[in-house]
Design an enzyme around this catalytic site. Sequence first.
Site, PDB file in Angstrom:
ATOM      1  N   GLY A 190      53.040  25.703  12.079  1.00 46.18           N
ATOM      2  CA  GLY A 190      53.395  26.376  13.335  1.00 46.18           C
ATOM      3  C   GLY A 190      52.602  27.669  13.384  1.00 46.18           C
ATOM      4  N   GLY A 228      43.483  19.270  15.172  1.00 43.84           N
ATOM      5  CA  GLY A 228      44.200  18.715  14.018  1.00 43.84           C
ATOM      6  C   GLY A 228      44.720  17.325  14.338  1.00 43.84           C
ATOM      7  N   ILE A 283      51.323  18.630  16.690  1.00 43.96           N
ATOM      8  CA  ILE A 283      52.625  18.692  16.022  1.00 43.96           C
ATOM      9  C   ILE A 283      53.328  20.008  16.361  1.00 43.96           C
ATOM     10  CG2 ILE A 283      51.996  17.201  14.084  1.00 43.96           C
ATOM     11  CD1 ILE A 283      51.912  19.887  12.401  1.00 43.96           C
ATOM     12  N   ASP A 284      52.540  21.040  16.732  1.00 43.32           N
ATOM     13  CA  ASP A 284      53.124  22.368  16.973  1.00 43.32           C
ATOM     14  C   ASP A 284      53.965  22.438  18.254  1.00 43.32           C
ATOM     15  OD1 ASP A 284      51.810  23.141  14.721  1.00 43.32           O
ATOM     16  OD2 ASP A 284      50.447  24.563  15.684  1.00 43.32           O
ATOM     17  N   HIS A 289      50.400  20.182   5.187  1.00 39.56           N
ATOM     18  CA  HIS A 289      49.893  19.018   5.918  1.00 39.56           C
ATOM     19  C   HIS A 289      50.750  17.769   5.748  1.00 39.56           C
ATOM     20  CE1 HIS A 289      46.448  21.700   5.975  1.00 39.56           C
ATOM     21  NE2 HIS A 289      46.005  21.010   7.003  1.00 39.56           N
ATOM     22  N   VAL A 290      51.727  17.820   4.828  1.00 40.00           N
ATOM     23  CA  VAL A 290      52.623  16.656   4.666  1.00 40.00           C
ATOM     24  C   VAL A 290      53.292  16.324   6.002  1.00 40.00           C
ATOM     25  CG1 VAL A 290      54.788  15.905   3.583  1.00 40.00           C
ATOM     26  CG2 VAL A 290      53.042  17.044   2.222  1.00 40.00           C
TER      27      VAL A 290
HETATM   28  O1  F6P Z   1      47.198  21.115  14.540  1.00 38.59           O
HETATM   29  C1  F6P Z   1      47.993  22.243  14.440  1.00 38.59           C
HETATM   30  C2  F6P Z   1      48.064  22.672  13.002  1.00 38.59           C
HETATM   31  O2  F6P Z   1      48.713  21.670  12.243  1.00 38.59           O
HETATM   32  C3  F6P Z   1      48.752  24.010  12.819  1.00 38.59           C
HETATM   33  O3  F6P Z   1      50.149  23.909  12.717  1.00 38.59           O
HETATM   34  C4  F6P Z   1      48.105  24.521  11.571  1.00 38.59           C
HETATM   35  O4  F6P Z   1      48.068  25.926  11.552  1.00 38.59           O
HETATM   36  C5  F6P Z   1      46.698  23.988  11.658  1.00 38.59           C
HETATM   37  O5  F6P Z   1      46.764  22.845  12.453  1.00 38.59           O
HETATM   38  C6  F6P Z   1      46.102  23.669  10.307  1.00 38.59           C
HETATM   39  O6  F6P Z   1      44.785  23.314  10.497  1.00 38.59           O
HETATM   40  P1  F6P Z   1      43.849  22.639   9.414  1.00 38.59           P
HETATM   41  O7  F6P Z   1      44.265  21.194   9.298  1.00 38.59           O
HETATM   42  O8  F6P Z   1      42.489  22.797   9.993  1.00 38.59           O
HETATM   43  O9  F6P Z   1      44.071  23.367   8.126  1.00 38.59           O
END
Ligand code: F6P
Length: 343
Positions: A171, A10, A127-128, A273-274
Amino acid sequence: MRVGVLTGGGDCPGLNAAIRAIVRRGEREYGHEFVGIRHGWRGLVEDEIVPLSVSNTRGILHRGGTILNTSRTNPYKGDGTAVDAVTATLERRGIDALVALGGEDTLGVALRLGEEGVRAVGVPKTIDNDLSGTDVTFGFDTAVQISVDAIDRLHTTAESHDRVMVVEVMGRHAGWIALWSGIAGGADIVLVPERPFDLADVCARLQRRHASGTDFSIVVVSEGATPAEGTMVLQEQALDEFGHVRLGGIGNRLALEIEARTGYETRVTVLGHVVRGGTPTAFDRMLATRLGLEAAGAVHDGDFGKMVALRGNDIVRVPLADAVTELKTVPDAMLDTMKVLLG
Ligand code: F6P
Protein backbone atom coordinates in the site's frame (compact mmCIF):
# COMPACT_ATOMS: atom_id res chain seq x y z
CA MET A 1 -10.00 -5.28 -36.32
CA ARG A 2 -6.56 -6.12 -34.92
CA VAL A 3 -6.42 -5.47 -31.18
CA GLY A 4 -3.30 -5.34 -28.98
CA VAL A 5 -3.52 -6.24 -25.30
CA LEU A 6 -0.93 -5.24 -22.69
CA THR A 7 -0.50 -5.35 -18.92
CA GLY A 8 1.57 -2.63 -17.21
CA GLY A 9 2.77 -1.80 -13.69
CA GLY A 10 2.90 -4.26 -10.82
CA ASP A 11 1.28 -7.61 -11.61
CA CYS A 12 -1.89 -8.56 -9.81
CA PRO A 13 -4.16 -11.58 -9.42
CA GLY A 14 -6.96 -11.47 -12.00
CA LEU A 15 -4.96 -10.14 -14.96
CA ASN A 16 -5.09 -13.46 -16.76
CA ALA A 17 -8.83 -13.80 -16.16
CA ALA A 18 -9.30 -10.37 -17.75
CA ILE A 19 -7.07 -11.18 -20.76
CA ARG A 20 -9.00 -14.41 -21.32
CA ALA A 21 -12.37 -12.61 -21.22
CA ILE A 22 -11.24 -9.84 -23.61
CA VAL A 23 -10.02 -12.37 -26.15
CA ARG A 24 -13.04 -14.69 -25.84
CA ARG A 25 -15.60 -11.99 -26.41
CA GLY A 26 -13.56 -10.14 -29.02
CA GLU A 27 -12.79 -13.21 -31.08
CA ARG A 28 -16.04 -15.16 -30.69
CA GLU A 29 -18.58 -12.35 -30.73
CA TYR A 30 -16.93 -9.73 -32.96
CA GLY A 31 -14.39 -11.68 -35.00
CA HIS A 32 -11.52 -9.46 -33.80
CA GLU A 33 -7.94 -10.63 -34.13
CA PHE A 34 -5.68 -10.22 -31.08
CA VAL A 35 -1.98 -9.80 -30.40
CA GLY A 36 -0.30 -9.72 -27.03
CA ILE A 37 2.19 -6.98 -26.22
CA ARG A 38 4.79 -8.24 -23.77
CA HIS A 39 6.14 -6.25 -20.79
CA GLY A 40 3.57 -3.45 -20.89
CA TRP A 41 4.47 -0.28 -22.78
CA ARG A 42 8.03 -1.58 -23.14
CA GLY A 43 6.69 -4.16 -25.60
CA LEU A 44 5.52 -1.40 -27.93
CA VAL A 45 8.78 0.51 -27.59
CA GLU A 46 10.83 -2.62 -28.29
CA ASP A 47 8.39 -4.44 -30.58
CA GLU A 48 7.68 -7.50 -28.43
CA ILE A 49 4.50 -8.79 -30.03
CA VAL A 50 3.10 -12.32 -29.59
CA PRO A 51 -0.01 -14.09 -30.90
CA LEU A 52 -3.05 -14.07 -28.62
CA SER A 53 -6.16 -16.14 -29.23
CA VAL A 54 -8.89 -18.15 -27.53
CA SER A 55 -6.78 -21.26 -27.99
CA ASN A 56 -3.60 -19.91 -26.37
CA THR A 57 -5.47 -18.27 -23.48
CA ARG A 58 -7.08 -21.51 -22.28
CA GLY A 59 -6.36 -22.66 -18.72
CA ILE A 60 -5.25 -19.25 -17.41
CA LEU A 61 -8.38 -18.13 -15.53
CA HIS A 62 -7.09 -19.18 -12.12
CA ARG A 63 -3.43 -18.32 -12.67
CA GLY A 64 -1.88 -15.33 -10.88
CA GLY A 65 0.53 -12.92 -12.55
CA THR A 66 0.19 -12.10 -16.23
CA ILE A 67 0.92 -14.33 -19.21
CA LEU A 68 1.96 -11.16 -21.09
CA ASN A 69 4.58 -10.15 -18.50
CA THR A 70 4.72 -6.58 -17.28
CA SER A 71 7.03 -3.65 -16.62
CA ARG A 72 6.83 -0.14 -15.25
CA THR A 73 8.12 1.45 -18.48
CA ASN A 74 6.45 4.78 -19.18
CA PRO A 75 7.27 6.01 -22.70
CA TYR A 76 6.54 9.60 -21.67
CA LYS A 77 9.46 9.58 -19.23
CA GLY A 78 12.40 10.54 -21.39
CA ASP A 79 13.12 12.48 -24.54
CA GLY A 80 10.01 11.47 -26.50
CA THR A 81 11.71 8.90 -28.74
CA ALA A 82 9.95 6.07 -26.87
CA VAL A 83 6.54 7.56 -27.73
CA ASP A 84 7.53 7.68 -31.39
CA ALA A 85 8.64 4.04 -31.13
CA VAL A 86 5.22 3.10 -29.68
CA THR A 87 3.28 4.70 -32.52
CA ALA A 88 5.69 3.26 -35.10
CA THR A 89 5.20 -0.28 -33.73
CA LEU A 90 1.41 0.12 -33.78
CA GLU A 91 1.57 1.27 -37.40
CA ARG A 92 4.04 -1.40 -38.54
CA ARG A 93 2.16 -4.23 -36.80
CA GLY A 94 -1.21 -3.05 -38.06
CA ILE A 95 -2.63 -2.75 -34.54
CA ASP A 96 -5.88 -0.78 -34.80
CA ALA A 97 -6.76 -0.57 -31.11
CA LEU A 98 -5.30 -1.25 -27.69
CA VAL A 99 -6.62 -2.63 -24.43
CA ALA A 100 -4.31 -1.54 -21.61
CA LEU A 101 -4.69 -3.22 -18.23
CA GLY A 102 -3.04 -1.23 -15.49
CA GLY A 103 -3.09 1.27 -12.69
CA GLU A 104 -2.69 5.02 -12.66
CA ASP A 105 0.64 5.10 -14.50
CA THR A 106 -0.27 2.63 -17.27
CA LEU A 107 -3.69 4.18 -17.85
CA GLY A 108 -2.14 7.67 -17.79
CA VAL A 109 -0.05 6.62 -20.79
CA ALA A 110 -3.18 5.26 -22.54
CA LEU A 111 -4.88 8.62 -21.98
CA ARG A 112 -1.97 10.61 -23.38
CA LEU A 113 -1.57 8.32 -26.38
CA GLY A 114 -5.30 8.80 -27.00
CA GLU A 115 -4.66 12.52 -27.36
CA GLU A 116 -2.25 11.60 -30.16
CA GLY A 117 -4.83 9.51 -31.96
CA VAL A 118 -4.12 6.05 -30.51
CA ARG A 119 -7.39 4.18 -29.93
CA ALA A 120 -7.24 2.71 -26.43
CA VAL A 121 -9.53 1.27 -23.77
CA GLY A 122 -8.36 0.89 -20.16
CA VAL A 123 -9.00 -1.89 -17.66
CA PRO A 124 -8.31 -0.99 -13.99
CA LYS A 125 -6.11 -3.24 -11.89
CA THR A 126 -4.04 -2.82 -8.76
CA ILE A 127 -3.90 -4.65 -5.48
CA ASP A 128 -3.67 -1.21 -3.80
CA ASN A 129 -7.27 -0.32 -4.84
CA ASP A 130 -6.20 3.31 -5.19
CA LEU A 131 -7.52 3.99 -8.67
CA SER A 132 -10.36 6.53 -9.04
CA GLY A 133 -13.31 6.02 -11.36
CA THR A 134 -14.06 2.50 -10.15
CA ASP A 135 -15.41 1.29 -6.81
CA VAL A 136 -12.88 -1.55 -6.59
CA THR A 137 -9.93 -2.83 -8.62
CA PHE A 138 -9.34 -6.54 -9.09
CA GLY A 139 -6.40 -7.92 -7.17
CA PHE A 140 -7.44 -6.05 -4.03
CA ASP A 141 -9.75 -8.77 -2.73
CA THR A 142 -7.03 -11.41 -3.16
CA ALA A 143 -4.42 -9.24 -1.44
CA VAL A 144 -6.78 -8.64 1.50
CA GLN A 145 -7.63 -12.35 1.80
CA ILE A 146 -3.96 -13.36 1.85
CA SER A 147 -3.23 -10.67 4.45
CA VAL A 148 -6.15 -11.76 6.65
CA ASP A 149 -5.02 -15.38 6.49
CA ALA A 150 -1.58 -14.28 7.64
CA ILE A 151 -2.97 -12.08 10.43
CA ASP A 152 -5.12 -14.99 11.68
CA ARG A 153 -2.00 -17.14 11.91
CA LEU A 154 0.01 -14.41 13.59
CA HIS A 155 -2.78 -13.95 16.15
CA THR A 156 -2.36 -17.41 17.65
CA THR A 157 1.40 -17.19 17.95
CA ALA A 158 1.23 -13.60 19.29
CA GLU A 159 -1.21 -14.77 21.96
CA SER A 160 0.86 -17.81 22.93
CA HIS A 161 4.02 -15.75 23.44
CA ASP A 162 2.49 -12.53 24.83
CA ARG A 163 4.02 -10.57 21.97
CA VAL A 164 3.29 -7.57 19.83
CA MET A 165 3.19 -8.58 16.17
CA VAL A 166 3.78 -5.91 13.58
CA VAL A 167 2.46 -6.90 10.14
CA GLU A 168 3.57 -4.79 7.17
CA VAL A 169 1.40 -4.98 4.05
CA MET A 170 1.66 -3.34 0.64
CA GLY A 171 0.00 0.00 0.00
CA ARG A 172 2.18 2.74 -1.37
CA HIS A 173 -0.11 5.77 -1.21
CA ALA A 174 -3.33 4.27 0.14
CA GLY A 175 -4.14 2.21 3.20
CA TRP A 176 -6.95 0.09 1.75
CA ILE A 177 -5.14 -3.24 2.16
CA ALA A 178 -4.02 -2.41 5.71
CA LEU A 179 -7.44 -1.15 6.78
CA TRP A 180 -9.48 -3.96 5.22
CA SER A 181 -7.17 -6.74 6.40
CA GLY A 182 -6.64 -5.10 9.79
CA ILE A 183 -10.36 -4.76 10.46
CA ALA A 184 -11.24 -8.20 9.04
CA GLY A 185 -8.31 -9.76 10.91
CA GLY A 186 -9.16 -8.10 14.23
CA ALA A 187 -5.96 -6.02 14.49
CA ASP A 188 -5.55 -3.65 17.42
CA ILE A 189 -3.82 -0.84 15.57
CA VAL A 190 -3.84 -0.01 11.85
CA LEU A 191 -1.44 2.58 10.42
CA VAL A 192 -2.04 3.96 6.93
CA PRO A 193 -0.36 6.49 4.63
CA GLU A 194 -3.38 8.81 4.75
CA ARG A 195 -2.81 9.61 8.42
CA PRO A 196 0.75 10.05 9.72
CA PHE A 197 1.11 8.26 13.06
CA ASP A 198 2.55 9.42 16.34
CA LEU A 199 4.75 6.70 17.81
CA ALA A 200 4.08 7.86 21.38
CA ASP A 201 0.35 7.49 20.75
CA VAL A 202 0.83 4.00 19.24
CA CYS A 203 2.79 2.90 22.33
CA ALA A 204 0.25 4.47 24.71
CA ARG A 205 -2.57 2.57 22.99
CA LEU A 206 -0.66 -0.70 23.29
CA GLN A 207 0.08 0.01 26.96
CA ARG A 208 -3.60 0.72 27.69
CA ARG A 209 -4.57 -2.57 26.08
CA HIS A 210 -1.93 -4.52 27.98
CA ALA A 211 -2.84 -2.76 31.25
CA SER A 212 -6.42 -3.93 30.82
CA GLY A 213 -5.29 -7.55 30.89
CA THR A 214 -4.49 -8.47 27.26
CA ASP A 215 -0.88 -9.47 26.83
CA PHE A 216 -0.59 -9.49 23.04
CA SER A 217 -1.36 -7.08 20.20
CA ILE A 218 -1.47 -6.99 16.42
CA VAL A 219 -0.34 -3.85 14.60
CA VAL A 220 -0.97 -3.70 10.84
CA VAL A 221 1.02 -1.08 8.96
CA SER A 222 0.96 -0.05 5.28
CA GLU A 223 4.41 0.05 3.71
CA GLY A 224 3.67 3.70 2.81
CA ALA A 225 2.67 4.77 6.37
CA THR A 226 4.83 7.53 7.78
CA PRO A 227 5.39 8.95 11.24
CA ALA A 228 4.11 12.45 11.99
CA GLU A 229 6.86 14.99 11.56
CA GLY A 230 9.38 14.98 14.35
CA THR A 231 8.04 11.84 16.06
CA MET A 232 10.41 9.22 14.64
CA VAL A 233 13.54 9.30 12.49
CA LEU A 234 13.46 7.23 9.28
CA GLN A 235 16.31 6.18 7.02
CA GLU A 236 16.43 7.52 3.48
CA GLN A 237 14.95 5.08 0.99
CA ALA A 238 16.44 3.84 -2.27
CA LEU A 239 14.82 4.48 -5.66
CA ASP A 240 14.06 1.75 -8.20
CA GLU A 241 15.08 2.07 -11.87
CA PHE A 242 11.87 3.99 -12.64
CA GLY A 243 12.51 6.56 -9.90
CA HIS A 244 9.88 5.18 -7.48
CA VAL A 245 10.88 4.95 -3.83
CA ARG A 246 11.48 1.30 -2.92
CA LEU A 247 9.23 0.93 0.11
CA GLY A 248 9.28 -1.66 2.84
CA GLY A 249 11.03 -1.21 6.14
CA ILE A 250 8.59 0.80 8.21
CA GLY A 251 7.46 -2.41 9.97
CA ASN A 252 10.98 -3.25 11.14
CA ARG A 253 11.59 0.28 12.34
CA LEU A 254 8.28 0.38 14.17
CA ALA A 255 8.84 -2.98 15.87
CA LEU A 256 12.22 -1.85 17.20
CA GLU A 257 10.75 1.38 18.56
CA ILE A 258 7.73 -0.33 20.14
CA GLU A 259 9.92 -2.86 21.93
CA ALA A 260 12.37 -0.18 23.10
CA ARG A 261 9.65 2.15 24.39
CA THR A 262 7.22 -0.35 25.95
CA GLY A 263 9.42 -3.29 26.85
CA TYR A 264 6.93 -5.65 25.14
CA GLU A 265 8.60 -8.36 23.10
CA THR A 266 7.84 -7.47 19.49
CA ARG A 267 8.19 -9.35 16.19
CA VAL A 268 7.65 -8.20 12.63
CA THR A 269 6.32 -9.92 9.52
CA VAL A 270 6.62 -8.19 6.14
CA LEU A 271 4.09 -9.77 3.78
CA GLY A 272 5.47 -7.90 0.75
CA HIS A 273 4.95 -9.48 -2.66
CA VAL A 274 3.28 -12.58 -1.16
CA VAL A 275 -0.03 -10.66 -1.22
CA ARG A 276 0.39 -9.96 -4.94
CA GLY A 277 1.17 -13.47 -6.10
CA GLY A 278 -0.79 -16.63 -6.75
CA THR A 279 -4.38 -17.57 -7.40
CA PRO A 280 -7.04 -14.85 -7.52
CA THR A 281 -10.11 -15.15 -5.29
CA ALA A 282 -13.45 -15.97 -6.92
CA PHE A 283 -14.46 -12.31 -6.48
CA ASP A 284 -11.39 -11.10 -8.40
CA ARG A 285 -11.86 -13.69 -11.15
CA MET A 286 -15.46 -12.53 -11.64
CA LEU A 287 -14.61 -8.82 -11.51
CA ALA A 288 -11.70 -9.24 -13.93
CA THR A 289 -13.85 -11.34 -16.27
CA ARG A 290 -16.71 -8.82 -16.29
CA LEU A 291 -14.32 -5.93 -16.92
CA GLY A 292 -12.58 -7.85 -19.70
CA LEU A 293 -15.90 -8.60 -21.42
CA GLU A 294 -16.87 -4.93 -21.24
CA ALA A 295 -13.49 -3.80 -22.59
CA ALA A 296 -13.97 -6.02 -25.65
CA GLY A 297 -17.43 -4.45 -26.08
CA ALA A 298 -16.00 -0.93 -25.83
CA VAL A 299 -13.41 -1.71 -28.53
CA HIS A 300 -16.13 -3.09 -30.80
CA ASP A 301 -18.28 0.02 -30.23
CA GLY A 302 -15.32 2.32 -30.97
CA ASP A 303 -15.74 3.75 -27.47
CA PHE A 304 -12.09 4.75 -26.99
CA GLY A 305 -10.55 6.94 -24.28
CA LYS A 306 -12.64 5.05 -21.74
CA MET A 307 -11.90 2.83 -18.78
CA VAL A 308 -14.27 0.01 -17.85
CA ALA A 309 -15.23 0.22 -14.19
CA LEU A 310 -17.31 -1.26 -11.40
CA ARG A 311 -19.93 1.13 -10.02
CA GLY A 312 -22.19 -0.51 -7.46
CA ASN A 313 -23.04 -3.85 -9.08
CA ASP A 314 -22.74 -2.55 -12.62
CA ILE A 315 -19.88 -2.55 -15.09
CA VAL A 316 -19.78 0.84 -16.80
CA ARG A 317 -17.45 2.92 -18.99
CA VAL A 318 -15.92 6.10 -17.60
CA PRO A 319 -13.50 8.59 -19.19
CA LEU A 320 -9.87 7.49 -18.69
CA ALA A 321 -9.20 10.96 -17.30
CA ASP A 322 -11.54 10.22 -14.34
CA ALA A 323 -9.29 7.34 -13.35
CA VAL A 324 -5.91 8.98 -13.45
CA THR A 325 -6.30 12.56 -12.25
CA GLU A 326 -6.49 11.74 -8.55
CA LEU A 327 -5.56 8.71 -6.44
CA LYS A 328 -8.39 7.14 -4.45
CA THR A 329 -7.19 7.13 -0.87
CA VAL A 330 -9.12 6.01 2.22
CA PRO A 331 -11.52 8.84 3.17
CA ASP A 332 -11.10 10.52 6.54
CA ALA A 333 -14.67 9.72 7.56
CA MET A 334 -14.08 6.00 6.99
CA LEU A 335 -10.97 6.05 9.16
CA ASP A 336 -12.87 7.92 11.88
CA THR A 337 -15.79 5.46 11.83
CA MET A 338 -13.50 2.44 12.12
CA LYS A 339 -11.45 3.96 14.94
CA VAL A 340 -13.78 2.52 17.56
CA LEU A 341 -12.70 -1.01 16.52
CA LEU A 342 -9.02 -0.25 17.06
CA GLY A 343 -6.88 0.06 20.20
O1 F6P B 1 1.41 -2.54 -7.69
C1 F6P B 1 1.34 -1.82 -6.51
C2 F6P B 1 2.43 -2.27 -5.58
O2 F6P B 1 2.21 -3.62 -5.22
C3 F6P B 1 2.56 -1.40 -4.35
O3 F6P B 1 1.70 -1.79 -3.31
C4 F6P B 1 4.00 -1.56 -4.01
O4 F6P B 1 4.51 -0.42 -3.36
C5 F6P B 1 4.67 -1.70 -5.35
O5 F6P B 1 3.70 -2.21 -6.22
C6 F6P B 1 5.88 -2.60 -5.32
O6 F6P B 1 6.48 -2.56 -6.56
P1 F6P B 1 7.61 -3.54 -7.07
O7 F6P B 1 6.94 -4.86 -7.40
O8 F6P B 1 8.13 -2.86 -8.28
O9 F6P B 1 8.60 -3.70 -5.96
